[in-house]
Design an enzyme around this catalytic site. Structure first.
Site, PDB file in Angstrom:
ATOM      1  N   ARG A  36      71.274  70.699 -29.316  1.00 59.51           N
ATOM      2  CA  ARG A  36      70.174  70.675 -30.283  1.00 59.51           C
ATOM      3  C   ARG A  36      69.034  69.759 -29.873  1.00 59.51           C
ATOM      4  O   ARG A  36      67.891  70.190 -29.806  1.00 59.51           O
ATOM      5  CB  ARG A  36      70.699  70.252 -31.656  1.00 59.51           C
ATOM      6  CG  ARG A  36      69.632  70.331 -32.747  1.00 59.51           C
ATOM      7  CD  ARG A  36      70.127  69.798 -34.076  1.00 59.51           C
ATOM      8  NE  ARG A  36      71.212  70.609 -34.610  1.00 59.51           N
ATOM      9  CZ  ARG A  36      71.815  70.333 -35.756  1.00 59.51           C
ATOM     10  NH1 ARG A  36      71.459  69.274 -36.464  1.00 59.51           N
ATOM     11  NH2 ARG A  36      72.788  71.096 -36.206  1.00 59.51           N
ATOM     12  N   HIS A  82      70.772  82.485 -32.135  1.00 59.06           N
ATOM     13  CA  HIS A  82      70.623  81.161 -32.768  1.00 59.06           C
ATOM     14  C   HIS A  82      70.828  81.276 -34.277  1.00 59.06           C
ATOM     15  O   HIS A  82      69.857  81.355 -35.048  1.00 59.06           O
ATOM     16  CB  HIS A  82      69.225  80.618 -32.458  1.00 59.06           C
ATOM     17  CG  HIS A  82      69.070  79.143 -32.691  1.00 59.06           C
ATOM     18  ND1 HIS A  82      69.631  78.181 -31.873  1.00 59.06           N
ATOM     19  CD2 HIS A  82      68.416  78.454 -33.652  1.00 59.06           C
ATOM     20  CE1 HIS A  82      69.319  76.981 -32.310  1.00 59.06           C
ATOM     21  NE2 HIS A  82      68.577  77.122 -33.392  1.00 59.06           N
ATOM     22  N   TYR A 127      52.614  86.613 -40.981  1.00 57.48           N
ATOM     23  CA  TYR A 127      51.186  86.809 -40.762  1.00 57.48           C
ATOM     24  C   TYR A 127      50.778  86.644 -39.300  1.00 57.48           C
ATOM     25  O   TYR A 127      49.776  87.209 -38.879  1.00 57.48           O
ATOM     26  CB  TYR A 127      50.375  85.825 -41.620  1.00 57.48           C
ATOM     27  CG  TYR A 127      50.594  85.979 -43.098  1.00 57.48           C
ATOM     28  CD1 TYR A 127      50.320  87.171 -43.740  1.00 57.48           C
ATOM     29  CD2 TYR A 127      51.083  84.923 -43.859  1.00 57.48           C
ATOM     30  CE1 TYR A 127      50.524  87.325 -45.101  1.00 57.48           C
ATOM     31  CE2 TYR A 127      51.286  85.058 -45.221  1.00 57.48           C
ATOM     32  CZ  TYR A 127      51.007  86.259 -45.832  1.00 57.48           C
ATOM     33  OH  TYR A 127      51.214  86.409 -47.174  1.00 57.48           O
TER      34      TYR A 127
END
Length: 750
Positions: A36, A82, A127
């Site tokens: 991570r 993931h 968007y």
């Protein structure tokens, strides 16, 4: 030797809590560190970043492709590789697309991807659209050439790369930051050309020192044009130890009398900087600044304009203050902590970092070439079988027509391998033409030359180094650019003295009996004309300036200080000093004064004791004050008086019973604190009821006139009239006339 516990489901249920908690925490720690928070030295990426780039390449979103919705990419990343939160995944994607966050962005975005002033103002992923940048090919071009290891994804349905085959040391180019369990990483970005040159030098000179490599890598290169002002020796120390700090400072220029800031430090918001400057202006800490403007636009991403109040303002001094008090100058931590090729986290110096990456790159190139050599040898093997076919075309046709299973016959008759026999059977009739035989021979010749070249390179470390250098130079020429963050030598920023930033105006400080304080502009105000709260009245006043300290002395003899401009206006009742200062609970404020460091003051108590003190000995920044005057029980502190020259001045002391005495100030000692010496003899000074006490004191010069006030009457004493009351310190003094034996106050006219 410690016995290892097998943690199957049944064993876990029977484990002691401390063992289970220890294992769970260690497992979690290693997961955070390796999967991570820390980047891999090979491709410089964390798992989520690697998966985003790989998923986009699998979607065909190369630099030449059309943009696709970011939600499509995030969905593929979460669904295939993931299984975590979409918000965190999208934010990692956004960072790789922001040119002000990444030195060499990996994603090319359309839509709102945030701004320098607010990096987190990006639009939702439904968007925005994205595709990979051309630079991302440095990570992906060799992925299908046998260069990397693969592992199953979280559900075992797909394969994903363990690490991407980076052609450049990305861990230095874009840097990284992250917090793991028990460790963190802060790797600054660097310039591609500089890093490539250092790698090439290290390939040619394996014994090169860090100092030699620093001739190529001058320092970090952030995606901003702000200056790096860390000294060169400190930067070299960072690269030797793997940790330290880098300081950046904004760049500015003068334009028509204004100061124009054209670049701010990395991850610094221009809007926030203007807020910090405006806050100082509101607090009246920047009187030399008249106006602020943000003129940033598309052509000038950073253009902050500061307008000085006049052309007499020292611009360098003003900017040095702003560097010291705002985000126009910032420090960035450096910690070259990353996961090495052996899978363990480690802090690297720059030589070992580049050396280990070059080992990774060498192995990647070797695997790529071996993969290609294997394909060449396989193709040559097939071509050899096809060539035999053309030499025995009639026999081949006959076997195919007459044999039920021609493949084993081919293998036995012409000594072919299974792959060669299969290739012959896959031939189309049109490939049996004479022209095809010529093509096969030409291809054999070409592949033979390639095989020889590959084998020579694989068997020669010198050739391998030459190839790596050639490819690195090519990438540096294609994707490299000039340094953005110039490294310059600058003096340390120094904040201005707060008092120098405050306008110097005359003020009158008024203190009431209840300890309420206020300040009026000017020195002409009559404090007695002001209104006071019910039950309160005027006690004392002092004349000073707004940019100087005002000192207060309480009934216990402790001294406190506040800056003049911070005192409340005299338009109201003011505010209690207790709200700002930490005086003893039972203490009352008795006196106020202002002055300069070298000035002398008379301080004393109404018990008849006093001494001379230097103003600097009274000053303190402690809200709890400092002990200065030892006050006898039941006594009060007198209003301090300024002393110009103890050798030529006198002190007049009058008691409430009408005794007046004048003596030379030279008889009083100069002390930093204490009780002082006896000024006038008061027989009842030690009595509990204190029938007699010092009503007031005044410093007299050669031409001074002492004025005594008793009700509506006053009396002026000067020259020979004062001589009548001259005496030695500690004496009783002389009795005033009957009318003035109940004197209320005294003052001096010069």
């Amino acid at each position: 030797m410690e016995n290892k516990v097998q943690y199957n489901d049944e064993a876990i249920e029977k484990l002691p809590l401390h063992q289970f908690a220890e294992k769970a925490y260690l497992d979690y720690s290693m997961y955070v560190i390796l999967d991570r928070a820390l980047p891999h030295i090979g491709d410089g990426m964390k798992p989520v970043q690697r998966r985003i780039v790989y998923a986009m390449s699998e979607l065909g979103l190369r630099a030449t492709a059309k943009h696709k919705k970011s939600a499509r990419t995030v969905g593929d990343v979460l669904g295939k590789f993931h299984p975590h939160g979409d918000a965190a995944c999208y934010e990692a994607m956004v960072l790789m697309a922001q040119p002000f966050s990444y030195r060499y962005p990996l994603i090319n975005g359309q839509g709102n991807w945030g701004s320098l002033d607010d990096p987190k103002s990006f639009a939702a992923m439904r968007y925005t659209e994205a595709r990979l940048t051309a630079f991302a090919q440095v990570l992906l071009d060799e992925i299908a050439q046998g260069t990397v290891e693969w592992l199953p994804n979280f559900d075992g349905s797909l394969q994903e790369p363990v690490v991407l085959p980076a052609r450049l040391p990305m861990v230095l180019l874009n840097g990284a930051s992250g917090i793991a369990v028990g460790m963190a990483t802060d790797i600054p970005p660097h310039n591609l050309r500089e890093v490539a040159s250092a790698c090439i030098h290290l390939l040619d000179n394996p014994d090169a020192t860090v100092s030699e490599l620093c001739k190529y890598i001058k320092g970090p290169d952030y995606p901003t044009e702000a200056e790096i002002i860390t000294p060169e020796k400190d930067i070299i120390t960072i690269y030797k130890t793997g940790h330290g700090s880098i300081r950046m400072r904004a760049r500015y220029e003068k334009e028509h009398g204004d100061i124009v800031i054209t670049a701010v430090p990395f991850q610094t918001s221009g809007a926030k900087v203007l807020e910090q400057i405006a806050a100082q202006m509101t607090a009246k800490k920047l009187p030399m600044v008249e106006d602020l403007r943000d003129e940033s636009d598309h052509e000038n991403p950073t253009r902050l304009v500061i307008s000085p109040r006049s052309n007499r303002v020292d611009v360098e001094e003003l900017m040095a203050h702003l560097f010291a008090t705002t985000d126009l100058e910032r420090t960035y931590r450096v910690n070259l902590n990353m996961i090495s090729t052996d899978g363990h986290p480690r802090v690297f110096d720059v030589k070992s970092l580049l050396g280990e990456w070059l080992s990774f790159r060498t192995e990647t190139v070797r695997r790529r070439m071996q993969h290609r050599l294997d394909k060449v040898l396989k193709r040559m093997h097939i071509l050899e079988g096809l060539h035999i076919t053309f030499l025995n075309i009639d026999d081949v046709v006959h076997i195919i027509r007459t044999e039920d299973k021609p493949k084993p016959v081919f293998m036995k008759r012409f000594e072919l391998s299974d792959e060669q026999a299969e290739a012959i059977l896959e031939l189309k009739l049109r490939h049996l033409a004479r022209l095809e035989e010529m093509k096969i021979r030409a291809e054999q010749k070409k592949l033979s030359a390639e095989r020889e070249k590959l084998e020579k390179t694989l068997n020669s470390s010198r050739r391998m180094k030459t190839l790596i250098k050639k490819e690195m130079k090519s990438d540096a020429a294609k994707f490299g650019d000039k340094r953005r963050s110039p490294i310059v030598q600058r003096e340390a920023a120094q904040a201005l003295d707060p008092r120098s930033l405050i306008p110097s105006e005359p003020i009158t400080i008024i203190l009431s009996e209840k300890g309420w304080v206020r300040a009026a502009k000017g020195n002409e105000l009559d404090p007695l004309s002001l209104s006071y709260k019910n039950g309160d009245r005027f006690l004392t006043a002092a004349k000073g300036r707004s940019d100087r300290l005002v000192l207060f002395i309480d009934s216990t003899g402790r001294c406190y200080s506040l800056i003049g401009h911070s005192l409340p206006s005299a338009r109201g009742y003011g505010e209690p000093l207790d709200s700002r200062l930490k005086a003893p609970p039972t203490a009352m404020f008795n006196a106020v004064l202002t002055g300069e460091d070298e000035e002398l003051f008379f301080v004393g108590t109404d018990a008849g004791y006093g001494f001379i003190v230097n103003y600097s000995d009274l000053v303190t920044k402690n809200k709890s004050g400092k002990a200065v005057v030892s006050v006898p029980k039941g006594a009060k502190v007198l209003q301090p008086l300024k002393v110009a020259d103890p050798e030529t001045e006198w002190l007049a002391v009058v008691t409430n019973t009408g005794y007046l005495m004048v003596f030379s100030l030279s008889e009083l000692p100069l002390l930093s604190k204490g009780k002082g010496v006896k000024m006038i003899n008061i027989p009842s000074a030690k009595a509990a009821n204190r029938e007699e006490y010092v009503l007031g004191a005044a410093v007299l010069g050669l031409e001074s006139t002492l004025i005594l006030h008793a009700g509506q009457r006053h009396k002026a004493l000067k020259g020979k009239d004062l001589d009548h009351y001259l005496n030695k310190r500690g004496r009783r003094g002389r009795k005033l006339s009957l009318v003035f034996q109940k004197v209320e106050r005294i003052e001096v006219w010069d």
